[in-house]
Design a protein around this motif. Structure first.
Motif, PDB file in Angstrom:
ATOM      1  N   THR A  55       0.828  -1.206   0.000  1.00 44.81           N
ATOM      2  CA  THR A  55       0.000   0.000   0.000  1.00 44.81           C
ATOM      3  C   THR A  55       0.866   1.262   0.000  1.00 44.81           C
ATOM      4  O   THR A  55       0.488   2.271  -0.572  1.00 44.81           O
ATOM      5  CB  THR A  55      -0.967   0.023   1.198  1.00 44.81           C
ATOM      6  OG1 THR A  55      -0.199  -0.159   2.388  1.00 44.81           O
ATOM      7  CG2 THR A  55      -2.025  -1.046   1.093  1.00 44.81           C
ATOM      8  N   GLN A  56       2.073   1.184   0.613  1.00 47.42           N
ATOM      9  CA  GLN A  56       2.888   2.400   0.674  1.00 47.42           C
ATOM     10  C   GLN A  56       3.248   2.933  -0.709  1.00 47.42           C
ATOM     11  O   GLN A  56       3.432   4.134  -0.904  1.00 47.42           O
ATOM     12  CB  GLN A  56       4.158   2.166   1.503  1.00 47.42           C
ATOM     13  CG  GLN A  56       5.109   1.173   0.872  1.00 47.42           C
ATOM     14  CD  GLN A  56       6.454   1.092   1.590  1.00 47.42           C
ATOM     15  OE1 GLN A  56       6.869   2.027   2.230  1.00 47.42           O
ATOM     16  NE2 GLN A  56       7.108  -0.043   1.480  1.00 47.42           N
ATOM     17  N   ASN A  59       0.727   5.358  -1.530  1.00 48.43           N
ATOM     18  CA  ASN A  59       0.560   6.498  -0.627  1.00 48.43           C
ATOM     19  C   ASN A  59       1.633   7.562  -0.820  1.00 48.43           C
ATOM     20  O   ASN A  59       1.614   8.593  -0.174  1.00 48.43           O
ATOM     21  CB  ASN A  59       0.588   6.028   0.830  1.00 48.43           C
ATOM     22  CG  ASN A  59      -0.588   5.123   1.129  1.00 48.43           C
ATOM     23  OD1 ASN A  59      -1.614   5.223   0.463  1.00 48.43           O
ATOM     24  ND2 ASN A  59      -0.426   4.223   2.090  1.00 48.43           N
ATOM     25  N   ASP A  61       3.594  10.513  -2.565  1.00 50.52           N
ATOM     26  CA  ASP A  61       3.318  11.607  -3.492  1.00 50.52           C
ATOM     27  C   ASP A  61       4.364  11.557  -4.593  1.00 50.52           C
ATOM     28  O   ASP A  61       5.468  12.083  -4.444  1.00 50.52           O
ATOM     29  CB  ASP A  61       3.374  12.929  -2.719  1.00 50.52           C
ATOM     30  CG  ASP A  61       3.220  14.121  -3.652  1.00 50.52           C
ATOM     31  OD1 ASP A  61       2.874  13.902  -4.844  1.00 50.52           O
ATOM     32  OD2 ASP A  61       3.450  15.258  -3.198  1.00 50.52           O
TER      33      ASP A  61
END
Lengths: 470, 444
Positions: A55-56, A59, A61
């Motif tokens: 998931t990172q 996340n 930017d």
């Protein structure tokens, strides 16, 4: 005879032997059992099974990536538990997750042996677990590599460190800062690590990469143990991985060089023949290069240029960097003359290029056992310069108001995190500071500081006809 | 290339340029590795075999030729120039072509043993941690920036004596692998990694052994190169690779005997070196003074009171006479912090000296404190201090001492200018971060 001639003469029939099309070897029973155990063990150590890892990626930017994002992307083995004892941090118990992975490997391997009667070999799995180990090594090494090539892992020495006695540093700190004074050597070591990454990246040089990883990073692992560096498990992983990668090459190398017998490698390489296989392989290789070589290099370069992560970002007062003598010191209006045994009177003061002030008093304090590592956001938490030192030296992060000429000092030692000093400053000359205000004990203090023109033997070198000035 | 012996067991056919190259390397490395320099023999025969000290043997192991006082890499150039001339002359004077395979073999033998001795000697002074002693108490009381870089490098290894031993073990292992023809590549591989890094560190920290470590690395490179084409073919090209099938044949009986004798001499040398190094480590490490210090004096002292010519000088970090603090070492050295300029000793403290005052590892490469070797008389209660730094050799104190209690020492007497000096020293018991470590909560 040139190399090619010998091959023409001696091995024309054998030289084109293709391992991947040769019939698969049948593995012996114990080889299969050992492989099943090691497969599960290394799978747990190298392949991230934690959903958070995946998931990172989403996340971040991606329009504005930061080196803080890279550490996690490098991947990590499954963390079953951590042991908070001394041994769990510095000793054998810190390898607990390897132990658990090995136990699961043994249990899983035995179950696997019971249910799998058909397999004659696991050469495809062996190939892919080797790839997993190699790539885990590459992706986890990049941060260390590029923060040395752009020397920020061991940033330049702070004034306070230059003026701290050798015995007041903890061994870990001495181990670390010995590279701070020789940035070129740090860059050299960074390129050596980049060489390991590069060698691991290609099949043909993988064995060499493994051997170098054992020698170089294995040595770093041992150093971390003896200096209580604290990152020994991370470092040991490269040595372990290097050994796993190098293993199948050892017998052929020994045979060739020691027994003086002709040799050919019989290590199975997955052929990647089908177009989709080729696409995946090239895609993953390209992705690795893009993220872990190119992006990592760029972000570390950018960090080195603009915000070296271990050094506070906020700059110090203009032209204040240096070592100061405390010419005058008053507490609540009363002059305290210089004494090497006074617990209140400051003995000397340093200002850094960034916003840190330190001073020494003759007193004892509780020391926080941190190593000053990590990529901290806040300046007050960036403690590379102060962690691991004692001997009465106190370090403060400060915020200055250059209009009102005030300084607010925040203790960087986590044991005294609420300590504040509120001071007003005057600079009657380029080398003098006059500080007035309240200290952390609510005393009114008045301090006159005079900058010394210090030349450090450390930087002057032993060939400069140096006269040391006290 | 015949250099790499890939002829699959037959004698190699050496091309003209290969022969020339081998002749060059042969002459060049013989000059570099075989002790032809008469100074070596002067040194050898001045070694007292009955009172064998380890340093005599150790310096034999560091042999490298020196031409007319040229230092450093200049000697390499001279050797290369001689080798270049020799290569040409050889071509013209030879009556018969030598057996180049044999020549190459013997060159490798010589270099293997030369490298093994060099690396083992350095391994031994780490195995028994002599090369980087634990920093002295005075050094612990010296600011980080006041050391020369080489000293920081030495101290950083010196604080972990067990690790130093481990490093020594690695060097010795590499040396032992050079004893055997077939394991040479493994040994030189280790040396290239290990000594290669030492070489880089020597340059980075200006540690003074740049030339010698480069010398060892170059020999290791020459030896390692032998198997590189084979390894490249096996590992990188991943093709069928022909082994080097060379096996030396010793037909001549005398040659056999000489070979055995030389091997025995070599092993004997290593064993002797090992024992004498161990003996030095246990009986009085050569970089540290040997005489024990004043009984019960070891420690760090604040100078509570100081008088010069009868006049008290208060605490000061600027007064050029006022003693600020004093360290008594376990051996007969004290160091004093005085705010007076110092011309630091630029030596790297690696020499072997009989007299304590010359054993300058503790005082070389460092500012901040003044180091004195002392002699004391426990009956007359006198103590004479002599500055250990060659640049301040005139500095002397003739003092008497009293120890009114076990944490106070009072010194009285005269300096070299006949000024009277009085100092009352109080021991300060303090903790050191270096000893406390970061495993447990610390207050200091």
């Amino acid at each position: 005879m040139a190399i090619a001639d010998v091959f023409e003469a001696e091995v024309s029939t054998r030289r084109n032997q293709n391992i991947t099309t040769a019939p698969a070897k049948v593995w012996k029973g114990y080889e299969k059992v050992a492989f099943r155990i090691l497969f599960i063990f290394f799978f747990l150590l190298t392949v991230p099974v934690d959903p958070e890892y995946y998931t990172q990626w989403f996340n971040i930017d991606w329009t504005n990536p930061h080196i803080r994002d890279l550490g996690g992307l490098g991947g990590y083995g499954y963390r079953f538990t951590t042991i908070k004892t001394e041994s769990g941090i510095f000793g054998l118990a810190s390898y607990v997750n390897w132990g658990i992975a090995l136990l699961i490997g043994i249990a899983g391997g035995l179950v696997w042996t019971l249910i799998d009667h058909k397999a004659t070999n696991y050469r495809v799995l062996y190939y892919f677990i080797t790839v997993a180990v190699t790539y885990a090594m590459i992706t986890r090494l990049q941060g260390l590599t590029f923060s040395k090539i752009f020397p920020s892992q061991m940033p330049p020495l702070a004034e306070t460190q230059l003026n701290t006695p050798l015995g007041d540093f903890v061994a870990q700190k001495l181990y670390w800062i010995q590279l701070s004074l020789v940035p070129k050597y740090e860059v050299f070591l960074g390129f050596a690590e980049l060489l390991v990454m590069g060698l691991l990246f290609f099949r043909g040089t993988r064995a060499l990469g493994g051997a170098l990883a054992i020698a170089m990073i294995g040595n770093i692992a041992i150093s971390n143990h003896v200096y209580d560096g604290g990152v020994h498990v991370l470092a040991s992983f490269y040595a372990l991985g290097g050994a796993f990668v190098l293993w199948p090459y050892l017998r052929p190398i020994w045979n060739l060089l020691v027994n003086q017998k002709d040799e050919v490698l019989t290590i199975y390489q997955f052929p990647f023949k089908k177009p989709w296989q080729k696409a995946i392989r090239i895609g993953l290789k390209g992705f690795t290069v893009a993220i872990y070589f190119v992006l990592s290099a760029y972000l570390h370069y950018d960090n080195y240029e603009h915000d070296s992560y271990k050094v506070p970002a906020r700059s110090g007062l203009t032209n204040s960097k240096g070592f100061y003598r405390v010419t005058e010191f008053k507490v609540n209006g009363e002059v305290i003359p210089y004494s090497s045994l006074d617990s209140l009177r400051w003995q000397d003061v340093t200002f850094e290029r960034w916003s840190t002030i330190s001073y020494t008093v003759f007193n004892t304090f509780n020391i926080h056992g941190e190593a000053g590592r990590g990529k901290q956001f806040k300046d007050v938490d960036r403690t590379y310069e102060s962690a691991g030192t004692g001997g009465g030296r106190r370090h403060y992060y400060y915020e200055a108001d250059t209009v009102k000429h005030t300084l607010t000092l925040f203790n960087k030692n986590k044991k005294y995190v609420n300590e504040r000093l509120h001071l007003h400053y005057q600079r009657p000359s380029a080398t003098r500071f006059i500080l007035t205000g309240t200290d952390q004990y609510q005393n009114n203090i008045y301090v006159v500081l005079d900058k010394q023109d210090k030349k450090y033997p450390l930087y002057e070198g032993r060939h400069a006809a140096l006269t040391y000035q006290p | 290339m015949s250099f790499f012996n890939i002829s699959n067991g037959r004698s190699s056919e050496w091309k003209r340029y290969e022969k020339a190259a081998l002749r060059f390397f042969f002459i060049y490395f013989i000059i570099q590795a075989v002790p032809l320099d008469w100074k070596f023999y002067r040194h050898l025969f001045s070694t007292d075999l009955l009172h064998l000290n380890f340093y005599g043997l150790f310096s034999l192991s560091k042999y490298a030729p020196q031409f007319f006082g040229i230092t450093g890499f200049g000697n390499w150039l001279v050797a290369a120039a001689i080798a270049a001339m020799g290569t040409v002359v050889w071509q013209f004077v030879q009556k018969r072509e030598p057996d180049y395979d044999a020549l190459h073999y013997w060159l490798r033998v010589i270099l293997r043993y030369r490298l093994a001795i060099g690396i083992i000697a350095y391994g031994l002074i780490k195995l028994f941690p002599l090369q980087m002693p634990y920093p002295s108490l005075s050094n612990l009381h010296t600011n980080y920036g006041d050391f020369f870089a080489w000293k920081i490098y030495f101290h950083t290894i010196g604080i972990t004596q067990g690790y130093e031993t481990f490093l020594g073990f690695v060097e010795i292992l590499a040396g032992v692998l050079l004893f055997f023809r077939q394991t040479t590549t493994f040994g030189t591989g280790i040396i290239l990694g290990f000594t290669g890094n030492v070489l880089a560190a020597n340059f980075a920290y200006d540690a003074g052994e740049q030339v010698y470590s480069a010398y060892l690395v170059v020999i290791a490179l020459f030896l390692f190169a032998y198997d590189v084409p084979r390894l490249y073919n096996l590992l990188v090209q991943q093709q069928y690779t022909i082994a080097n099938k060379f096996v030396p044949v010793f037909r001549d009986n005398n040659l056999k005997k000489v070979r055995i004798a030389l091997r025995a001499a070599f092993v004997l040398f290593v064993v002797l070196l090992g024992f004498s190094t161990y003996a030095n480590y246990t009986s009085g490490p050569y970089k540290l003074p040997r005489t024990p210090g004043l009984k019960g004096s070891y420690g760090y002292y604040n100078v509570k009171q100081f008088k010069l010519n009868g006049e008290t000088i208060p605490y000061s970090v600027t007064d050029p006479n006022r003693w600020q603090n004093v360290v008594f070492e376990k051996w007969a050295t004290i160091s004093i912090k005085i705010a007076k300029p110092i011309k630091p000793d630029s030596d790297t403290g690696g020499g072997y000296y009989l007299n304590d005052i010359d054993r300058n590892f503790e005082s070389a490469g460092v500012g901040g404190r003044r180091y004195f070797a002392y002699t004391h008389d426990t009956v007359a209660k006198t103590i004479v201090l002599k500055n250990k730094n060659k640049n301040h050799a005139e500095e002397t104190f003739n003092l008497t001492y009293t120890q009114p209690n076990d944490s106070t020492i009072i010194l009285k007497g005269f300096n070299e200018k006949k000024d009277s000096v009085y100092a009352e020293l109080n021991r300060i018991t303090r903790k050191y971060m270096l000893f406390e470590g970061r495993r447990k909560p610390v207050k200091l």
